[in-house]
Design a protein around this motif. Sequence first.
Motif, PDB file in Angstrom:
ATOM      1  N   SER A   1      14.861  21.396  34.874  1.00 30.20           N
ATOM      2  CA  SER A   1      16.089  20.884  35.464  1.00 30.20           C
ATOM      3  C   SER A   1      15.898  19.449  35.943  1.00 30.20           C
ATOM      4  CB  SER A   1      16.504  21.773  36.643  1.00 30.20           C
ATOM      5  OG  SER A   1      17.612  21.228  37.313  1.00 30.20           O
ATOM      6  N   ALA A   2      16.840  18.583  35.608  1.00 29.42           N
ATOM      7  CA  ALA A   2      16.707  17.173  35.979  1.00 29.42           C
ATOM      8  C   ALA A   2      18.077  16.545  36.159  1.00 29.42           C
ATOM      9  CB  ALA A   2      15.925  16.406  34.924  1.00 29.42           C
ATOM     10  N   ARG A   3      18.137  15.560  37.050  1.00 27.12           N
ATOM     11  CA  ARG A   3      19.347  14.787  37.275  1.00 27.12           C
ATOM     12  C   ARG A   3      19.021  13.316  37.069  1.00 27.12           C
ATOM     13  NH1 ARG A   3      22.958  14.115  42.852  1.00 27.12           N
ATOM     14  NH2 ARG A   3      24.770  13.160  41.839  1.00 27.12           N
ATOM     15  N   PHE A   4      19.981  12.570  36.516  1.00 35.38           N
ATOM     16  CA  PHE A   4      19.780  11.159  36.243  1.00 35.38           C
ATOM     17  C   PHE A   4      20.897  10.335  36.891  1.00 35.38           C
ATOM     18  CE2 PHE A   4      17.273  13.229  33.087  1.00 35.38           C
ATOM     19  CZ  PHE A   4      16.257  12.350  32.753  1.00 35.38           C
TER      20      PHE A   4
ATOM     21  N   PRO B   1       4.809  19.855  42.842  1.00 41.06           N
ATOM     22  CA  PRO B   1       5.130  21.238  42.435  1.00 41.06           C
ATOM     23  C   PRO B   1       6.045  21.270  41.205  1.00 41.06           C
ATOM     24  CG  PRO B   1       5.303  21.010  44.818  1.00 41.06           C
ATOM     25  CD  PRO B   1       5.095  19.631  44.281  1.00 41.06           C
ATOM     26  N   ALA B   2       5.657  22.052  40.221  1.00 44.24           N
ATOM     27  CA  ALA B   2       6.391  22.087  38.952  1.00 44.24           C
ATOM     28  C   ALA B   2       7.645  22.939  39.016  1.00 44.24           C
ATOM     29  CB  ALA B   2       5.474  22.604  37.844  1.00 44.24           C
ATOM     30  N   ASP B   3       7.832  23.708  40.109  1.00 52.12           N
ATOM     31  CA  ASP B   3       8.986  24.591  40.188  1.00 52.12           C
ATOM     32  C   ASP B   3      10.185  23.934  40.871  1.00 52.12           C
ATOM     33  OD1 ASP B   3       7.659  24.476  42.620  1.00 52.12           O
ATOM     34  OD2 ASP B   3       8.152  26.550  43.169  1.00 52.12           O
ATOM     35  N   LEU B   4      10.046  22.674  41.285  1.00 50.10           N
ATOM     36  CA  LEU B   4      11.139  21.987  41.958  1.00 50.10           C
ATOM     37  C   LEU B   4      11.952  21.164  40.966  1.00 50.10           C
ATOM     38  CD1 LEU B   4       9.409  20.677  45.216  1.00 50.10           C
ATOM     39  CD2 LEU B   4      11.016  22.570  44.995  1.00 50.10           C
ATOM     40  N   PRO B   5      13.240  20.955  41.240  1.00 56.96           N
ATOM     41  CA  PRO B   5      14.025  20.075  40.371  1.00 56.96           C
ATOM     42  C   PRO B   5      13.509  18.647  40.464  1.00 56.96           C
ATOM     43  CG  PRO B   5      15.264  20.644  42.354  1.00 56.96           C
ATOM     44  CD  PRO B   5      14.041  21.509  42.346  1.00 56.96           C
ATOM     45  N   VAL B   6      13.726  17.906  39.416  1.00 55.49           N
ATOM     46  CA  VAL B   6      13.280  16.520  39.384  1.00 55.49           C
ATOM     47  C   VAL B   6      14.484  15.636  39.104  1.00 55.49           C
ATOM     48  CG1 VAL B   6      12.684  16.667  36.924  1.00 55.49           C
ATOM     49  CG2 VAL B   6      11.627  14.906  38.340  1.00 55.49           C
ATOM     50  N   GLY B   7      14.480  14.451  39.659  1.00 60.36           N
ATOM     51  CA  GLY B   7      15.577  13.521  39.444  1.00 60.36           C
ATOM     52  C   GLY B   7      15.055  12.129  39.190  1.00 60.36           C
ATOM     53  N   PHE B   8      15.808  11.358  38.416  1.00 60.47           N
ATOM     54  CA  PHE B   8      15.417   9.999  38.052  1.00 60.47           C
ATOM     55  C   PHE B   8      16.527   9.031  38.433  1.00 60.47           C
ATOM     56  CE2 PHE B   8      13.080  12.812  35.299  1.00 60.47           C
ATOM     57  CZ  PHE B   8      11.825  12.221  35.167  1.00 60.47           C
ATOM     58  N   VAL B   9      16.144   7.927  39.044  1.00 58.06           N
ATOM     59  CA  VAL B   9      17.078   6.870  39.407  1.00 58.06           C
ATOM     60  C   VAL B   9      16.640   5.577  38.742  1.00 58.06           C
ATOM     61  CG1 VAL B   9      17.789   5.362  41.314  1.00 58.06           C
ATOM     62  CG2 VAL B   9      17.882   7.833  41.593  1.00 58.06           C
ATOM     63  N   GLY B  10      17.609   4.824  38.237  1.00 58.07           N
ATOM     64  CA  GLY B  10      17.312   3.525  37.647  1.00 58.07           C
ATOM     65  C   GLY B  10      17.977   3.357  36.301  1.00 58.07           C
ATOM     66  N   SER B  11      18.327   2.121  35.987  1.00 58.37           N
ATOM     67  CA  SER B  11      18.983   1.851  34.705  1.00 58.37           C
ATOM     68  C   SER B  11      18.071   2.198  33.537  1.00 58.37           C
ATOM     69  CB  SER B  11      19.394   0.378  34.633  1.00 58.37           C
ATOM     70  OG  SER B  11      18.279  -0.474  34.843  1.00 58.37           O
ATOM     71  N   LEU B  12      16.771   2.005  33.725  1.00 59.65           N
ATOM     72  CA  LEU B  12      15.827   2.342  32.662  1.00 59.65           C
ATOM     73  C   LEU B  12      15.808   3.844  32.412  1.00 59.65           C
ATOM     74  CD1 LEU B  12      13.556   0.969  30.850  1.00 59.65           C
ATOM     75  CD2 LEU B  12      11.968   1.853  32.552  1.00 59.65           C
ATOM     76  N   ALA B  13      15.772   4.618  33.490  1.00 60.80           N
ATOM     77  CA  ALA B  13      15.772   6.079  33.353  1.00 60.80           C
ATOM     78  C   ALA B  13      17.022   6.545  32.630  1.00 60.80           C
ATOM     79  CB  ALA B  13      15.677   6.727  34.730  1.00 60.80           C
ATOM     80  N   LYS B  14      18.159   5.965  32.972  1.00 60.58           N
ATOM     81  CA  LYS B  14      19.409   6.370  32.336  1.00 60.58           C
ATOM     82  C   LYS B  14      19.409   6.003  30.855  1.00 60.58           C
ATOM     83  CE  LYS B  14      23.439   8.305  32.829  1.00 60.58           C
ATOM     84  NZ  LYS B  14      23.517   9.748  33.137  1.00 60.58           N
TER      85      LYS B  14
END
Length: 274
Positions: free
Chosen positions: A257-260, A230-243
């Motif tokens: 909206s995104a969290r890293f 679903p495109a309406d949900l927040p997304v988050g990324f984990v990992g040294s590469l993502a950061k």
Amino acid sequence: MKDILVADCGSTKCAWALLRADGSEERFVTTGVNPAVTDSEVVESLLREGLAGRGGDAGKVFFYGAGCAGEGARRMEEVLAKLFPAAETEVSSDLSGAARALFGDGEGIACILGTGSNSGYYDGRKIVRNVRPMGFILGDEGSGASIGRIVLNQYYKGWLDESTRRDFEREFPTLTYDEVIRRVYREPGANRFLASFAPFAAAHMGDPRLAERVGEGFAAFFRESLAAYPADLPVGFVGSLAKAFEPLLRELLGGRSARFLAAPLEALAAYHRR
């Protein structure tokens, strides 16, 4: 209240947080394990050696790890029961750990970008949908292995610009074409070998063609995995590469909206302390 032990475990290293009943905390790192590809006896031996008695008073153990789904989770439960016979144990996948670290009890799309890549729809309690990553040969778009593959491809085909090429040769002075072929096609750990070149890409995004190819790699992850949720949900990324590639990923997200998080352990420790 008894002590709580939380683990964020990958194939290379395992990060632990010991949350003591008196409010103090301890962090330490042991050798990583993956129960999906390693015999249980070896997993037990490595963990026992690394723990060296630490966490023995834990009343609860929460273990999040690579390979900890299905049969791998059952095998890890058996190992932890031997290491912590008096404790209540819970084994979950690294993707579940990433989701819990990113969103706590809220909904969201959790993404892992490390040596491999993965993603899942988290409903606030568990992963309810997962686009299978397929590994570094058949999938793992946007992973460290895929980015490393781009670096090697561009270098050996002569597409890196002059300054980037010189930097590559200074950083990897003994690397030969024959070694690359041998380590990718004939030796174990090819995914980790390829991923070792991803930091070089992150440091050389000023090379236009390399930056374009890396962007295409992350765009493939968005297209093949992230677009399935679903495109309406927040997304988050984990990992040294993502950061490391956060600016590029935010650009591809287009304002979503995104969290890293470079690593999930601190957030997981806070979650279980609550």
